[in-house]
Every structure is written in C-alpha cells, then in structure tokens.
Design an enzyme around this catalytic site. Structure first.
Site, PDB file in Angstrom:
ATOM      1  N   SER A 163       0.847  -1.193   0.000  1.00  0.00           N
ATOM      2  CA  SER A 163       0.000   0.000   0.000  1.00  0.00           C
ATOM      3  C   SER A 163       0.888   1.251   0.000  1.00  0.00           C
ATOM      4  O   SER A 163       1.731   1.398  -0.881  1.00  0.00           O
ATOM      5  CB  SER A 163      -0.961  -0.042   1.190  1.00  0.00           C
ATOM      6  OG  SER A 163      -1.998   0.896   1.045  1.00  0.00           O
ATOM      7  N   GLU A 165      -9.397  -5.103  -4.184  1.00  0.00           N
ATOM      8  CA  GLU A 165      -8.701  -4.210  -3.268  1.00  0.00           C
ATOM      9  C   GLU A 165      -9.642  -3.387  -2.380  1.00  0.00           C
ATOM     10  O   GLU A 165      -9.562  -3.404  -1.161  1.00  0.00           O
ATOM     11  CB  GLU A 165      -7.809  -3.236  -4.062  1.00  0.00           C
ATOM     12  CG  GLU A 165      -6.644  -3.880  -4.784  1.00  0.00           C
ATOM     13  CD  GLU A 165      -5.422  -4.049  -3.914  1.00  0.00           C
ATOM     14  OE1 GLU A 165      -5.484  -3.756  -2.702  1.00  0.00           O
ATOM     15  OE2 GLU A 165      -4.391  -4.486  -4.454  1.00  0.00           O
ATOM     16  N   HIS A 214      -7.752  -5.686  -0.102  1.00  0.00           N
ATOM     17  CA  HIS A 214      -6.543  -4.990   0.323  1.00  0.00           C
ATOM     18  C   HIS A 214      -6.041  -5.590   1.637  1.00  0.00           C
ATOM     19  O   HIS A 214      -6.817  -5.805   2.568  1.00  0.00           O
ATOM     20  CB  HIS A 214      -6.882  -3.516   0.508  1.00  0.00           C
ATOM     21  CG  HIS A 214      -5.705  -2.593   0.537  1.00  0.00           C
ATOM     22  ND1 HIS A 214      -4.812  -2.503  -0.517  1.00  0.00           N
ATOM     23  CD2 HIS A 214      -5.284  -1.693   1.458  1.00  0.00           C
ATOM     24  CE1 HIS A 214      -3.902  -1.587  -0.227  1.00  0.00           C
ATOM     25  NE2 HIS A 214      -4.156  -1.093   0.965  1.00  0.00           N
TER      26      HIS A 214
END
Length: 546
Positions: A208, A335, A431
C-alpha cells in the site's frame, strides 16, 4: 546470549516464540528521536551507547491516532520512534539475502510491530528480515513552509543539540518519512552483516503506502545502491506536488489553530497535528462536494520536491529511473472492498453519486459503463468499488511493472485472488489480505478479519508458496514464473495466487493453453475476472494526488 555488535553499540535480542532457531532483535534505533531541535529535519545519527542494549521489545510507534489489533498505540511523549527490528537464524552461514519491509497505512498509521509483519517464518526460510518504523502524518510528510523570518528562537534550556542554523527549505525537507527509510537502509548497509545478512543482497518490500514508498526509493538517486530488488504489493496511486502539499499544510494548521508557518507548526505538539489531521479528513468525508478527497480522505503522501523526487514513480520508471532494480509487483483482485468494510470509504449507492465520482476523477463514461457491463448482477456499490480498486491500486501497480519492463528493467507481476475460506465459503481477496500469507503469519488471530477467518490446510499451503516466492526472488531474482516481456495484451505472464483447489477448478474451465494448473496465465487471457485491463488501457489512468 544472542548479542550482536552494531556500529553504535552491542544489542541483545531474544529467541522467537514460534521458532527457537530464530533470533528477534527488536526496537533497535537507526536514527535519533526526531523531535525537539530535530523536529521536521532530516534524520540524524543515533548516539552510541555503552554496554549491551536490551532489544527484546518493539520500540514506540510514530505519532498517530490509530489503535491496531495486536500492536502498540502511540502516546504523547513517545519520541524514540526511528527503530527497526531484525529476525535472523541463530546458526548457520552468513551472507544471507535481506528483506527490508515498509508497512502501509495511508502514510498516517501502522507500525512494524503489527503481528502481520512478524519475520519469524521468512527468517526460517533463509532470509534476514528487517522491519522498520518511520515518521508518518504531518511529522513525516507535511510540508513545512519557508522560514520568512519566522524561525523560532532555539530553546536554550534544551539538552538537545542545536542543529545548523540553515533556515532554507532543504533544512526542513519534504518527504521526511522517505528520508527515514533511506536512513534505515543505510543502517542495513552498515550493520546487517553482524546479523548474518549481506548488504549486497537487499530486497526492499512494502504494501500500500509502503509499496509506493518503495517505488519512490527505487527511482530516487539518493537511495541508489542501497537495494537491488523491490517487492511492491498494492502500490497506491497518490503523489503530491509541493503546491498540493502546501494547501494541505494550510488546512491542517487551521484545524490545529496555529499559523501555517514554520514557527506555528513547530509550536504545535505532535498530538495537536495528529488531531488536526483527523479533523481535516473527517471534514472531507462528510462533504460530498469536496472532490476527490471525499471518497477516501487520505491527505498525505510523497511530494515532488525537486530534491529527493522529481516525478511520480510511474513516470520516473517509464523514463528508466528504476535502472537495474528488479521488481516483483502484486495486487489483490478486490482491493477496495476492505476500505468499504472498515468504513473509511464513501458509500456510493445511487446513479447520481456514481456519476459525481466519475466526474471528480475525470473518468470517461465508457470506463464506468464497461465495468457495469462486466458486473451485470452486481449492486451499484460493487461497480464503484471495482472502479476505485483499479484507479487507486490495481491498475497503478500493474503499470509500475509494465513501464519498468518496457524501459528495459526486469519485472514480475502477480495477483492475489484467493476467494474461498477453509469451509469453501466466499471471502474477499481485498486490500491487505495477501500480506499475512506472504509473511507466513496466518496463525495470528489479529489477521483473521483480513483473511476471512482461521486458515485451513489449503491456506497454509498457499502461504508457503507465497513466502517461498518472496524468498526465491530475494535470493535469486526469480520468484518462479517468467518476467514481463511487454505490456498486458502482448503475451506477458502473471502469477495468480489461489489455493490449489481454486487453481484446479479454474484450470478445468479455461480454454486449453489459457492457464496452467500452477496459476500462471497470460495477462490477456485473464481479462474477464481480474483486470478490466482493456478498459483501463483505452481510458487511461489519471495520476492522483493525496
């Protein structure tokens, strides 16, 4: 006694609870506390110590308001935040490959103490693992204005050293969080051999915002030579100009009730700027008319300061700035569903809201309609989440790998698409779900929300394969499949991470030659489920600012 000698002094670690053959050395300082006279400055060397320093517990985390499961929280007065942790085999030969990890968290939260990032399993696979804390939020990424005569008088009662009297912007640089990460890499270069690692075999990895940090350092001249390979999971599309960063400073200063000047910001304690940041983000979240920041109010990120960075990493990699660094890039296939689940994303449930979202990000109608056509039975919210997944993470990550390959670099591409739990129920490949698999930390109860519950045997087997790919890439530069030989649609390959049962089921329904049973497929044959790549190639990808 598990004692190691660094250039600053000797340190004592402890045996890892899960594997007594691994030594964990925790909370080891790589730079001095960045407060007092050092606040908003480049990281400064740590002071050496006498005797043996106890390094058996994680150091304090950077200023933040987040309280994460299984990890310490920040309290005002916690200042010795620039620390790192090392996991290394207790016995055996040295000169091992090194993996250095930068955590994610939108540049405002997270730490190396999260259970997800325990390095025991990877060290058991032959790596020396380093995780680190660096400055976050305004302390790490806030723009500090030029002095204009407002530099405060040094505190003569302080026992901290008075640094140089330079009042230029270079003395109070942007990208301080990235500079901390470079300082940690320099520590690795200078000290990791004492822990059995090779300073010439360093892989820098992150997820990230941590992955975008890795991308930034890959193209930064100042970090050249500090690592030879890079792993990027779910890099985020967010990169600021100085003008963007200055506007954010004005907003945060106003929320803190201080002037947007160097003196005003230095006078505000860290907890005041943390609270002010939270208020600014909440205001964006509550205002549908506030533009791009309404949908995901993350307001900090790397800055094109003209010193450390001159362009978005995607543009810099396309120009060849990645040089000989080898890349392994991965994203998940769902995600943004995590951000929706935890309530940090705007809820888009009407056609009017979806149209406003597309207009705010300058997305063509054809892109929106293409997603809608490929998700015919999905609720409108899922169309939005799919679009935002590509915009913020998936498409940006994929293009990082592609442009590096097209510029002559070596890049590997993967996607995480495990969607079934141990009982066969549907879970999201969202995610952060991939990281506990790659670190081998599925046993940690704190990650069960991310991975959809306690793991089964098939999940553990997938975890072993993913950890092995990281180790093989860090050791040999080959994760186990072919590197990209061009952009998606030209025969390039991608590794899709699934459990063996999922891979076998997928291979059985694919046309002959489209996918092998080991999860490797050609990118163009993977279109329907994973990338919406043809839609994004036609529409183009706007580069975003935080």
């Amino acid at each position: 006694m598990d004692v190691f000698t660094t250039k600053s002094g000797r340190v004592r670690g402890r045996r890892a609870a899960r594997d007594r053959g691994i030594v964990a050395v925790l909370g080891l300082p790589y730079a001095a506390p960045p407060f007092g006279a050092r606040r908003f400055r480049e990281p400064q060397p740590t002071e050496p110590w006498d005797g043996v320093r106890d390094c058996t517990a994680f150091g304090p985390v950077a200023p933040q308001s987040a309280e994460l499961p299984g990890a310490p929280s920040w309290s005002p007065g916690d200042e010795d935040i620039l620390t790192l942790n090392v996991w290394t085999p207790a016995d055996g030969p040295g000169d091992r490959p090194v993996l250095v990890w930068i955590h994610g968290g939108a540049y405002v939260f997270g730490s190396s103490a999260q259970p997800d990032f325990d390095g025991t399993a990877l060290a058991g696979g032959g790596l020396v693992v380093v995780t680190l804390n660096s400055r976050l939020g305004f302390e790490g990424f806030g723009h500090v204005p030029d002095a204009d005569g407002d530099l405060p008088v040094p505190d003569t009662d302080s026992d901290l050293p008075v640094l140089d009297a330079d009042t230029s912007a270079a003395a109070f640089p942007d990208n301080r969080g990235l500079l901390d990460q470079i300082a940690a890499l320099e520590w690795v270069r200078d000290n990791i051999s004492a822990f059995g690692g090779s300073p010439d075999r360093v892989t820098l990895a992150g997820q990230s915002s941590g992955a975008t940090s890795v991308a930034c350092l890959t193209v930064a001249d100042r970090a050249r030579g500090l690592f030879r390979r890079a792993v990027l999971h779910s890099a985020v599309n967010a990169f600021a100009t100085v003008e963007h960063a200055a506007r954010t400073t004005a907003e945060v200063a106003a929320a803190a009730g201080v002037p947007a000047t160097r003196a005003g910001l230095l006078a505000a304690p860290p907890e005041a700027l943390v609270a002010a940041t939270d208020r600014v983000c909440e205001r964006y979240a509550q205002d549908p008319g506030s533009g791009q920041r309404h949908y995901d109010p993350a307001i900090y990120g790397p800055v094109a300061d003209g010193l450390l960075l001159t362009a978005d990493p995607l543009e810099a990699l396309a120009a060849g700035a990645g040089g000989a660094v080898e890349l392994l890039v991965c994203h998940t296939t769902e995600e943004y569903w995590l951000l929706d689940a935890v309530g940090s994303s705007a809820k888009i449930t009407s056609e009017e809201q979806l149209a406003a979202f597309a207009a705010d990000f300058r997305l063509p109608i054809s892109l929106v309609e293409g997603h809608r056509e490929r998700l015919p039975d999905a609720p409108l919210l899922d169309v939005y989440l799919s679009l935002y997944s590509g915009l913020l993470f998936a498409e940006y990550s994929t293009r990082l790998a592609e442009v590096h390959a097209l510029a002559g670099g070596r890049a590997f591409l993967a996607r995480f698409d495990r969607r079934r739990d141990r009982a066969g129920g549907r879970v999201r490949a969202w995610h952060c779900a991939d990281i506990p698999f790659a670190f081998g930390n599925l046993h940690e109860e704190s990650v069960h929300f991310l991975v959809g519950g306690p793991p089964g045997a098939a999940d553990q087997e997938l975890s072993r394969r993913m950890a092995r790919a990281w180790a093989e890439f860090a050791t040999h530069g080959d994760p186990g499949w072919a590197p990209l030989d061009g952009p998606a649609g030209s025969g390039a390959t991608v590794r899709v991470w699934r459990t063996e049962a999922e891979e076998e089921a997928d291979a059985a329904r694919r046309p002959a030659g489209a996918r092998r049973a080991d999860g490797v497929c050609r990118v163009e044959d993977d279109r329907a489920e994973h990338g919406f790549r043809d839609l994004w190639r036609t529409a183009g990808l706007p580069l975003l600012a935080p």
